[in-house]
Motif scaffolding. Structure first.
Motif, PDB file in Angstrom:
ATOM      1  N   ARG A   1      36.022  62.219  60.510  1.00 16.60           N
ATOM      2  CA  ARG A   1      36.863  61.031  60.590  1.00 16.60           C
ATOM      3  C   ARG A   1      38.359  61.340  60.669  1.00 16.60           C
ATOM      4  O   ARG A   1      39.124  60.561  61.185  1.00 16.60           O
ATOM      5  CB  ARG A   1      36.616  60.115  59.387  1.00 16.60           C
ATOM      6  CG  ARG A   1      35.336  59.336  59.447  1.00 16.60           C
ATOM      7  CD  ARG A   1      35.193  58.525  60.709  1.00 16.60           C
ATOM      8  NE  ARG A   1      36.250  57.561  60.916  1.00 16.60           N
ATOM      9  CZ  ARG A   1      36.108  56.256  60.831  1.00 16.60           C
ATOM     10  NH1 ARG A   1      34.955  55.740  60.508  1.00 16.60           N
ATOM     11  NH2 ARG A   1      37.099  55.436  61.058  1.00 16.60           N
ATOM     12  N   THR A   2      38.803  62.482  60.137  1.00 13.64           N
ATOM     13  CA  THR A   2      40.227  62.837  60.115  1.00 13.64           C
ATOM     14  C   THR A   2      41.078  61.689  59.579  1.00 13.64           C
ATOM     15  O   THR A   2      41.990  61.212  60.236  1.00 13.64           O
ATOM     16  CB  THR A   2      40.735  63.247  61.515  1.00 13.64           C
ATOM     17  OG1 THR A   2      39.673  63.835  62.221  1.00 13.64           O
ATOM     18  CG2 THR A   2      41.889  64.211  61.416  1.00 13.64           C
ATOM     19  N   MET A   3      40.758  61.240  58.389  1.00 14.69           N
ATOM     20  CA  MET A   3      41.553  60.169  57.796  1.00 14.69           C
ATOM     21  C   MET A   3      42.669  60.736  56.927  1.00 14.69           C
ATOM     22  O   MET A   3      43.602  60.031  56.583  1.00 14.69           O
ATOM     23  CB  MET A   3      40.683  59.276  56.909  1.00 14.69           C
ATOM     24  CG  MET A   3      39.638  58.483  57.632  1.00 14.69           C
ATOM     25  SD  MET A   3      40.259  57.539  59.026  1.00 14.69           S
ATOM     26  CE  MET A   3      41.234  56.281  58.232  1.00 14.69           C
ATOM     27  N   LEU A   4      42.541  62.006  56.527  1.00 16.44           N
ATOM     28  CA  LEU A   4      43.514  62.589  55.610  1.00 16.44           C
ATOM     29  C   LEU A   4      44.257  63.729  56.286  1.00 16.44           C
ATOM     30  O   LEU A   4      43.703  64.414  57.143  1.00 16.44           O
ATOM     31  CB  LEU A   4      42.801  63.132  54.365  1.00 16.44           C
ATOM     32  CG  LEU A   4      42.040  62.126  53.522  1.00 16.44           C
ATOM     33  CD1 LEU A   4      41.125  62.840  52.556  1.00 16.44           C
ATOM     34  CD2 LEU A   4      42.997  61.227  52.778  1.00 16.44           C
ATOM     35  N   GLY A   5      45.498  63.922  55.882  1.00 16.21           N
ATOM     36  CA  GLY A   5      46.267  65.032  56.428  1.00 16.21           C
ATOM     37  C   GLY A   5      47.307  65.482  55.435  1.00 16.21           C
ATOM     38  O   GLY A   5      47.680  64.720  54.536  1.00 16.21           O
ATOM     39  N   PRO A   6      47.793  66.744  55.564  1.00 15.77           N
ATOM     40  CA  PRO A   6      48.862  67.187  54.682  1.00 15.77           C
ATOM     41  C   PRO A   6      50.205  66.675  55.195  1.00 15.77           C
ATOM     42  O   PRO A   6      50.604  66.984  56.300  1.00 15.77           O
ATOM     43  CB  PRO A   6      48.780  68.715  54.781  1.00 15.77           C
ATOM     44  CG  PRO A   6      48.086  68.990  56.073  1.00 15.77           C
ATOM     45  CD  PRO A   6      47.362  67.768  56.505  1.00 15.77           C
ATOM     46  N   MET A   7      50.869  65.874  54.398  1.00 10.09           N
ATOM     47  CA  MET A   7      52.164  65.321  54.807  1.00 10.09           C
ATOM     48  C   MET A   7      53.273  66.083  54.079  1.00 10.09           C
ATOM     49  O   MET A   7      53.215  66.206  52.859  1.00 10.09           O
ATOM     50  CB  MET A   7      52.265  63.842  54.427  1.00 10.09           C
ATOM     51  CG  MET A   7      51.067  63.028  54.803  1.00 10.09           C
ATOM     52  SD  MET A   7      50.744  63.069  56.570  1.00 10.09           S
ATOM     53  CE  MET A   7      49.197  62.199  56.637  1.00 10.09           C
ATOM     54  N   GLY A   8      54.256  66.518  54.826  1.00  7.57           N
ATOM     55  CA  GLY A   8      55.369  67.234  54.207  1.00  7.57           C
ATOM     56  C   GLY A   8      55.075  68.714  54.102  1.00  7.57           C
ATOM     57  O   GLY A   8      54.045  69.201  54.535  1.00  7.57           O
ATOM     58  N   ARG A   9      56.072  69.426  53.513  1.00  6.72           N
ATOM     59  CA  ARG A   9      55.953  70.884  53.456  1.00  6.72           C
ATOM     60  C   ARG A   9      55.995  71.418  52.050  1.00  6.72           C
ATOM     61  O   ARG A   9      56.576  70.797  51.172  1.00  6.72           O
ATOM     62  CB  ARG A   9      57.166  71.510  54.147  1.00  6.72           C
ATOM     63  CG  ARG A   9      57.269  71.305  55.587  1.00  6.72           C
ATOM     64  CD  ARG A   9      58.480  72.098  55.993  1.00  6.72           C
ATOM     65  NE  ARG A   9      58.770  71.930  57.394  1.00  6.72           N
ATOM     66  CZ  ARG A   9      59.657  72.667  58.041  1.00  6.72           C
ATOM     67  NH1 ARG A   9      60.336  73.580  57.393  1.00  6.72           N
ATOM     68  NH2 ARG A   9      59.873  72.481  59.303  1.00  6.72           N
TER      69      ARG A   9
ATOM     70  N   SER B   1      48.369  54.512  53.793  1.00  7.79           N
ATOM     71  CA  SER B   1      47.793  53.184  53.989  1.00  7.79           C
ATOM     72  C   SER B   1      46.342  53.153  53.552  1.00  7.79           C
ATOM     73  O   SER B   1      45.713  54.176  53.341  1.00  7.79           O
ATOM     74  CB  SER B   1      47.912  52.784  55.454  1.00  7.79           C
ATOM     75  OG  SER B   1      47.235  53.724  56.243  1.00  7.79           O
TER      76      SER B   1
ATOM     77  N   THR C   1      47.262  62.950  52.106  1.00  9.77           N
ATOM     78  CA  THR C   1      46.999  61.526  51.984  1.00  9.77           C
ATOM     79  C   THR C   1      46.702  60.916  53.352  1.00  9.77           C
ATOM     80  O   THR C   1      46.625  61.619  54.357  1.00  9.77           O
ATOM     81  CB  THR C   1      48.193  60.828  51.295  1.00  9.77           C
ATOM     82  OG1 THR C   1      47.856  59.477  51.049  1.00  9.77           O
ATOM     83  CG2 THR C   1      49.447  60.908  52.114  1.00  9.77           C
ATOM     84  N   SER C   2      46.526  59.595  53.371  1.00  7.74           N
ATOM     85  CA  SER C   2      46.186  58.922  54.618  1.00  7.74           C
ATOM     86  C   SER C   2      47.451  58.609  55.408  1.00  7.74           C
ATOM     87  O   SER C   2      48.558  58.860  54.937  1.00  7.74           O
ATOM     88  CB  SER C   2      45.441  57.633  54.302  1.00  7.74           C
ATOM     89  OG  SER C   2      46.290  56.785  53.568  1.00  7.74           O
ATOM     90  N   PHE C   3      47.295  58.012  56.570  1.00  5.71           N
ATOM     91  CA  PHE C   3      48.432  57.663  57.419  1.00  5.71           C
ATOM     92  C   PHE C   3      49.391  56.756  56.660  1.00  5.71           C
ATOM     93  O   PHE C   3      49.041  55.632  56.305  1.00  5.71           O
ATOM     94  CB  PHE C   3      47.923  56.951  58.683  1.00  5.71           C
ATOM     95  CG  PHE C   3      49.005  56.537  59.628  1.00  5.71           C
ATOM     96  CD1 PHE C   3      49.707  57.477  60.350  1.00  5.71           C
ATOM     97  CD2 PHE C   3      49.317  55.199  59.798  1.00  5.71           C
ATOM     98  CE1 PHE C   3      50.703  57.105  61.234  1.00  5.71           C
ATOM     99  CE2 PHE C   3      50.319  54.815  60.681  1.00  5.71           C
ATOM    100  CZ  PHE C   3      51.005  55.774  61.399  1.00  5.71           C
ATOM    101  N   LEU C   4      50.569  57.271  56.360  1.00  3.21           N
ATOM    102  CA  LEU C   4      51.590  56.549  55.602  1.00  3.21           C
ATOM    103  C   LEU C   4      51.029  55.933  54.308  1.00  3.21           C
ATOM    104  O   LEU C   4      51.402  54.835  53.920  1.00  3.21           O
ATOM    105  CB  LEU C   4      52.233  55.470  56.470  1.00  3.21           C
ATOM    106  CG  LEU C   4      52.891  55.989  57.750  1.00  3.21           C
ATOM    107  CD1 LEU C   4      53.375  54.827  58.594  1.00  3.21           C
ATOM    108  CD2 LEU C   4      54.051  56.910  57.428  1.00  3.21           C
TER     109      LEU C   4
END
Lengths: 156, 845
Positions: free
Chosen positions: B164-172, B184, B179-182
């Motif tokens: 599903r690729t709902m989660l991703g690493p945001m920031g460094r 959301s 977390t999820s897209f913004l």
């Protein structure tokens, strides 16, 4: 909303790369350009949709690379001053301080008239001509206070 | 083989083994965070560093393969110091709010710090805080990023296993937040695998939050009661309330993976509407509570009044093998009736044909073997929604071994992204599509079919006409054929559409025989949607065969014919266990009127179903976590289930009730405990004689069959599909070919969150679906001027309903899908016995 022009650019990129996913970074750049340096939530969703990715992928990318300005209020002129080692040794801190005073904002902020945004950034790969800054797409190198004044007054 | 020394111990392992795995084989434990065997390698956490002689720096053992003569130290001073350093780094930003964290007590970070140190931290800097309060990501997932150790297991499991690729690493760096897209709200599969893989308390179950401490929970190892993938899980309770279901790494076919239904759908057990007392219908139509003795007495009297051929029993495929066996024993030996079946959704003839076509009577095929092939053909199943965990396993097989996946289905599905080919055929034309493939196979290699008996009919097949009939372009069929010809090992995953539309089975049999004639190594795995459907058939819950598929001389009545017999007043008495005939029989009105004509209907169920409302006696039943016994999944793997709590109130398991009824009728009837029944099953059928009932994961649990056990002539031979029309015409839908503009063919199946009478009693699962929905393709939605979430009126010939519209990219046009189990909608009210696929119109209101 992605404009027709941006979509044409993205379409061109999709033809250029073997896998669609590879086009995501330049595509985001085009989306950002279309909005004068800002990247909105809608654009991030649309770029992902257009390429066929989950929006979270665009979120990841704009969160990692400093060249994207997601959900920020960037002025007409985005001044990015390098504060890494070479530039710092050549008085970059002083230049930033001077710009802060001159524009009456802290780095990371935008002037009230939405004309300038000042950002302190990591190395921009121009160490040989330190200190340097980037205004929108252009590099300005070997900076001195008087040169900064001149550059700012020459901006349209 | 490669020989190396680990901690001065000489070890020989396979080429390409990782140091971590080699150490495990040698009996040394190396701690890990980011390493997850089913996922891609990351080596980001550095906790598994080991010392390798001759290398200046410590190396991560989770990505370093072994080399001949390597000398590895896993507990040297340097390694220990490095480990403590890594843990100290984790703790430098970790929230350390263990006293209020759900994970406290079973947290990998907590355990590791307790074991290795550091005893005291030296960081004085302020901790990174992402947010003050936990935030909710979905109706079942709640997040606290301040506890994150950035192992990215959640991101990888969502992308690589679930797809599903709902989660991703945001920031460094230290500011990185998974977390999820913004941040959301996530509209995803809600499978909660991110929760299960999280080593700390970063992802948590929302329904379980702040409810218990792991050491206060009592747990039992059981099998998920939803689809037939047969995922092993531990169900846990506290103070008499079922509170959590967890999957464990390395246990069961699923290992750590589970879907939303399995992980969150168990709470139907706690539902306040559970039946707790036997009930009798009074003359005014209401129910009164009675004692078990009274209930059994009434049942006994009524059973004795009826003649054998006028008695029937229907048991749902959610009961244990032991219950199945005992019920058929009661019916066949005491009541002398063969009127016994397991599902009102398809005919018993369809089951006989499906069993032979898929070789279910020939013994089990493990899923691991079925996906370790060159090409997998999935047909007749919306696998991503019906068997989600099978879908995850296939996706991993595709990602790691690049197996070829071909999907034939009218509706788009999540697994399409891993498929090389997707064929969008007209509903109910799966068999036609396969016949077209067979015709092409014959054209390509006619010499292979020379001298092979029983394949004469395929020479007359014409792929061009067939391709037109199934709505798939001839080029796509040719491409499919090409892929099959190039592959040596092929497996076919055949779903429940073949049971709904048994005419299609002819195509499946042709393809099976053709591929065997071409000397392909072929495996067929049935994809079923009820947890113990295969067990029901194995145990002889069928009018035509006894346990182990021994064909009967005289066939009894299947569910469909029992309903018909009831309607003709040829059946007096029906004993129903947990099956909802009125809610699932493909013609609701007919089923209700037929059941109302019965002289005596006794229903044992966990809830007051539509069928139970029609009963004269209702008995309170037990659900999966309240039973001991075994389930046989779609592979034919017999798996043990343990009970955790006794059933509520006076409810009893079906096993107890069947045994009690048996004893009322025949004093010597037995046995009465699950173990004794299992012993008798082993004696009765060779299929289960040597089977080890699986408690964790082993392949000797697969049932063994004899290829000739089922007299094929009796099913396929006698009623080979050409003469199906002459006798016993399957009463279930026959394809309608003409599609009028703007009218849709109504298809059905399971929803990802919703698969039956028990799912709709789960509050958590109900929260996941916004309401009854109808799904059409994106193009159709545009054509109708509708968008997602619109309320529409779906009108058929016999019924209409107000539903929420959902559009799906990539589905075939002209198809409307309504899940079969929404109480409010009652899909079966749209259907009419013997009329086949219905057409509906969709209008915005």
């Amino acid at each position: 909303m992605l404009t027709e022009e941006t979509k044409t650019h993205i379409e061109g990129l999709l033809n250029k790369y073997k896998t669609r996913r590879s086009a995501v970074m330049p595509a985001l750049m085009h989306a950002q350009k279309q909005n004068a340096g800002n990247l909105t939530e809608e654009d991030m969703r649309e770029v992902a949709d257009y390429i066929g990715l989950n929006p979270v992928v665009t979120n990841e990318i704009v969160g990692f690379y400093t060249m994207y300005n997601p959900l920020k209020d960037i002025g007409t002129y985005h001044i990015q001053v390098c504060a890494n080692l070479s530039c710092s040794l050549r008085q970059a801190e002083f230049i930033i301080e001077y710009l802060e005073k001159k524009l009456d904002i802290k780095s990371g902020e935008t002037t009230k008239n939405k004309r300038y945004t000042l950002t302190r950034v990591e190395c921009l790969g121009s160490c040989g001509t330190a200190p340097m800054m980037q205004i929108n797409d252009d590099y300005f190198e070997d900076l001195t206070v008087s040169k900064v004044d001149e550059i700012l007054s020459n901006l349209d | 083989m490669i020989t190396l020394t680990i901690n001065d111990k000489e070890v020989s392992v396979e080429d390409g083994t990782l140091i971590l795995e080699a150490a495990k084989q040698a009996g040394f434990h190396i701690p890990t965070f980011c390493y997850q065997p089913i996922l891609s390698r990351l080596a980001s956490c550095r906790i598994c560093l080991v010392e390798i002689e001759g290398q200046r720096k410590l190396q991560p053992s989770c990505v370093t393969p072994v080399m001949p003569g390597m000398k590895v130290q896993t507990e040297s001073q340097d390694v220990k110091e490095a480990r403590i350093g890594v843990l100290e780094f984790f703790l430098s930003n970790h929230a350390l709010d263990c006293p209020v964290c759900d994970k406290g007590g079973e947290c990998e970070l907590q355990n590791m710090v307790y074991k290795y140190g550091p005893k005291k931290g030296e960081f004085t800097e302020k901790k990174e805080r992402f947010h003050e309060k936990d935030y909710i990501l979905s109706p079942v997932i709640v997040k606290n990023s301040n506890r994150c150790v950035q192992c990215l297991r959640c991101v990888r499991v969502c992308d690589e296993a679930v797809g599903r690729t709902m989660l991703g690493p945001m920031g460094r760096g230290a500011h990185q937040e998974e977390t999820s897209f913004l941040k959301s709200y996530m509209d995803c599969d809600q499978c909660g695998n991110c929760i299960e893989v999280c080593p700390v308390g970063c992802f948590m179950r929302l329904p379980y939050r702040y409810r218990a401490r792991p050491w206060d929970l009592k747990s039992a190892s059981t099998i998920c009661p939803y689809c037939a993938t047969g995922c092993r899980m531990d169900i846990q309770e506290r103070g008499g309330e079922y509170i959590r279901a967890i999957s464990k790494f390395g246990k069961g076919v699923n290992s750590e993976l589970m879907c939303a239904r399995g992980r969150f759908g168990f709470d139907f057990l706690n539902n306040e509407d559970r039946l707790t007392k036997p009930l009798r219908k009074k003359d005014d139509g209401t129910f009164e509570e009675i004692t078990w003795a009274e209930a059994l007495e009434t049942i006994k009297t009524n059973f004795k009044l009826s003649s054998p051929e006028r008695i029937g029993a229907i048991i749902s495929a959610r009961n244990t093998n032991e219950e199945f066996y005992l019920l058929q024993k009661l019916m066949r030996t005491v009541l002398k009736s063969n009127n016994i079946d397991s599902s009102p959704r398809w005919s018993s003839d369809a089951v006989s044909a499906y069993v032979t076509a898929c070789g279910i009577n020939e013994g089990g095929t493990s899923i691991a073997d079925s996906i370790d092939v060159d090409t997998v053909l999935i047909t007749g199943s919306h696998i991503s929604d019906e068997n989600p965990v099978t879908d995850y396993l296939l996706r991993r097989a595709f990602d790691t071994r690049r197996i070829g996946v071909i999907i034939a289905s009218p509706r788009a599905m999540k697994l399409d992204s891993s498929a090389q080919m997707t064929l969008r055929n007209i509903p109910a034309s799966d068999g036609t599509l396969l016949k077209a493939v067979v015709a092409e196979l014959y054209t390509a290699k006619p010499e292979a079919f020379k001298g092979v008996t029983g394949l004469t009919k395929i020479k007359t097949l014409d792929s061009a006409t067939l391709s037109k009939d199934c709505g798939v372009a001839l080029d796509d069929i040719k491409a499919t054929t090409g892929k099959l010809l190039k592959s040596d090992q092929i497996s076919i995953l055949a779903g429940t559409e073949y049971l709904r539309f048994p005419e299609s089975l002819e195509g499946l049999v042709f393809l099976r025989d053709a591929l065997r004639a071409l000397k392909k190594d072929l495996k067929i795995l049935p994809l079923l949607d009820r947890c113990n459907q295969r067990g029901a058939w194995d145990m002889g819950i069928h009018p035509a065969f006894t346990p182990g598929y021994e064909a009967l001389e005289k066939e009894g009545l299947g569910c469909d014919r029992m309903v018909q017999a009831a309607d003709d007043r040829q059946l007096d008495m029906l004993y129903v266990i947990c099956e909802n005939i009125a809610g699932l029989y493909p013609d609701a009105k007919y089923a209700v009127s037929a059941l109302s004509k019965l002289k005596f209907l006794v229903v044992q169920d966990v809830f007051m179903s539509e069928t139970a409302k029609l009963a004269h006696i209702v008995l309170p039943g037990a659900a999966f976590a309240e039973k001991d016994g075994s389930f046989t999944n779609q592979e034919g793997r017999a798996q043990k289930i343990d009970s955790l709590l006794p059933p509520p109130g006076e409810a009893k398991t079906a096993l107890e009730v069947i045994a009690a009824i048996g004893r009322e009728l025949d004093y010597g009837f037995g046995p009465s405990t699950a173990d004794e029944v299992l012993a008798e099953i082993r004696e009765a059928t060779s299929m289960y004689r040597e089977v080890e009932i699986d408690t964790a994961r082993n392949d000797s649990a697969l049932v063994k069959g004899k290829p000739a056990a089922l007299r094929i002539a009796d099913f396929l031979g006698k009623k080979r599909f050409d003469d199906v029309e002459a006798e016993n015409k399957p009463s279930l839908p026959v394809p309608v070919v003409k599609v009028k503009p703007l009218s849709f063919k109504l298809v059905t199946g399971n929803h990802l969150f919703y698969s039956g009478t028990i799912a709709r009693r789960s509050h958590t699962l109900r929260n996941l679906v916004s309401g009854p929905m109808v799904e059409v393709s994106v193009a159709d939605a545009e054509r109708l001027g509708l968008s997602d979430g619109d309320t529409v009126r779906v009108k058929g010939k016999y019924h209409e309903a107000i539903l929420t519209l959902k559009s799906k990219k990539g589905s075939r046009d002209g198809i409307a899908f309504i899940p079969e189990n929404f109480t409010e909608v009652g899909l079966n009210r749209f259907l009419k016995r013997g009329e086949g696929i219905q057409e509906v119109t969709i209008r915005k209101i």
